[in-house]
Design an enzyme around this catalytic site. Structure first.
Site, PDB file in Angstrom:
ATOM      1  N   HIS A  47       0.864  -1.185   0.000  1.00 43.40           N
ATOM      2  CA  HIS A  47       0.000   0.000   0.000  1.00 43.40           C
ATOM      3  C   HIS A  47       0.894   1.226   0.000  1.00 43.40           C
ATOM      4  CE1 HIS A  47      -3.690  -1.963   1.969  1.00 43.40           C
ATOM      5  NE2 HIS A  47      -2.758  -2.896   2.067  1.00 43.40           N
ATOM      6  N   TYR A 215      -5.859  -7.123  -1.984  1.00 47.64           N
ATOM      7  CA  TYR A 215      -5.981  -5.952  -2.865  1.00 47.64           C
ATOM      8  C   TYR A 215      -5.359  -6.215  -4.227  1.00 47.64           C
ATOM      9  CZ  TYR A 215      -1.314  -4.972  -0.727  1.00 47.64           C
ATOM     10  OH  TYR A 215      -0.034  -5.044  -0.253  1.00 47.64           O
TER      11      TYR A 215
END
Ligand code: FAD
Length: 382
Positions: A47, A215
């Site tokens: 991230h 993700y």
């Protein structure tokens, strides 16, 4: 001394690459030494919150990252078994407006390759494992495992959790195994089309003692990624990771939601990593040596902010060198430590507790931080 000091960065990981790029842009004669012979695209994602994208803007790669990454509209937390929402943290346009940059998720290898490409390639040296360091003279003398010797005025230890520079400052001490492992796997999104299920862009599935964070790692959403946190009392493998298996994943996540089972069914290869930590260090710098990133505050990855802290460190270190004047490097190092210790230690603690965004909370203290705008706190003694 009229010229800026010469700087060596040990380690070309995400923190070292950021430090090298920012120092070179600021006009420092900076060489980066990396023990690996080359980097490969290991199966992992990362991230990048708005706090770190502001540093990427300064390095000059924000647009490329925005094009490369996935842009989730929300961070969802869901109950691992029922799938019920536990939190919905707005990202997307809210991140841009509220925190000043995008929130993206990318392939770690793609990010790393892009960051390393911003370094002066003539000053980037692979296959250079630092084995010894002598700072008793008016230069730091570095000895590498190939027998070569180099000198610099200042040395930055960006050499990760088993940092040789940390050892020089504080003596040998292995990091602590946290009692948790992380499984990592990248899945082809094509395979997921066979399921009548919703695969969200950024979701963490939780139960009492474990979780799975999921993700996309590419903007075209072709590669989906999961990383877990699972308790495992001991790590005796003696390597930084081992192969895991679909069977091990099924056992670890038995009873979890069908979406998680689908991810496990679609897993081709999965690796398992020990999660290592250290308590906040009493010393971040001494004389001509200074630490950043995992070398001084390794943490469980459960806030997805470890690399972000390393990159913020790099930016703050360069800001302090410029602010104080790099020849007064000891003052600059103390200013840097003063302005990083509290934040890095807080992120270490929240990561350890694994509470981040589990329920609705305001993430502004992490995502809204701007390393270039935050007022500098002066060290207590000045
Ligand atoms: P490293 O990335 O470890 O780099 C250190 C470099 O130094 C390496 O390239 C190494 O080869 C080199 N080196 C070591 N010793 C020497 C030596 N003696 N001589 C020369 N070179 C040397 N962070 C996030 O921000 N977001 C995430 O989503 C995220 N997910 C994660 C998931 C997992 C499973 C894990 C384990 C970590 C995750 N992290 C995440 C944390 C992040 O990976 C680390 O905090 C980050 O890589 C630290 O960067 P660094 O540059 O300090 O150290």
């Amino acid at each position: 001394m009229t010229q800026k000091p010469t700087i060596a960065v040990i380690g070309a990981g995400l923190g070292g690459a950021a430090a090298g790029a920012l120092l070179q842009q600021a006009g420092y004669d900076t060489k980066v030494y990396e023990q690996a012979a080359a980097f490969s695209r290991l199966g992992a994602g990362i991230h990048l919150g708005p706090n770190v994208m502001k540093v990427m803007r300064r390095i000059g790669i924000e647009e490329k990252l925005n094009a490369m990454g996935s842009h989730p509209d929300y961070w969802f937390s869901r109950d691992g078994k029922t799938g019920d929402h536990q939190s919905r943290i707005p990202l997307g346009s809210v991140a841009l407006q509220e925190y000043g940059a995008a929130y993206i998720t990318v392939h770690r290898g793609d990010l790393h390759e892009l960051m390393v490409s911003t370094l002066d390639q003539e000053r980037l040296h692979f296959d250079k494992r630092l084995v010894d360091i002598d700072e008793t003279g008016n230069k730091v003398v570095m000895t590498f495992s190939d027998g070569s010797i180099e000198e610099a005025d200042i040395v930055i230890g960006a050499d990760g959790v088993n940092s040789r520079i940390r050892e020089k400052l504080l003596g040998p001490e292995a990091p602590t195994y946290s009692g948790w492992v992380a499984h990592r796997a990248i899945i082809s999104a094509e395979k997921l089309k066979a399921y009548d299920l919703d695969f969200e862009a950024c979701v963490k599935w939780w139960s009492e003692d474990r979780h799975m964070m999921v993700y996309f790692v590419t903007g075209d959403e072709k590669e989906y990624y999961y990383v877990t946190g699972v308790p495992e009392p001991e790590w005796n493998h003696g390597t930084s990771f081992v192969d895991s298996s679909r069977e091990e994943m099924r056992a670890a996540f038995a009873g979890y939601h069908p979406t998680v089972q689908a991810l496990i069914d679609c897993t081709e290869t999965v690796t398992k990593w020990p999660l290592l930590e250290r308590n906040p260090l009493p010393t971040w710098h001494e004389n001509r040596l200074v630490l950043l990133g995992d070398a001084c505050h390794p943490m469980k990855p459960h806030m997805a902010q470890g690399a972000a802290m390393a990159i913020e460190d790099a930016a703050m270190l360069v800001r302090c060198l410029e602010d104080v004047g790099a020849h007064q490097y000891q003052e600059a190092f103390e200013l840097y430590r003063t302005n990083r210790f509290e934040r890095a230690s807080r992120v270490q603690q929240v990561s350890h507790d694994n509470t981040w965004l589990r329920h609705d909370e305001d993430p502004a203290w992490v995502f809204g931080y701007d390393v270039y705008e935050v007022p500098l706190k002066q060290p207590a003694s000045s």
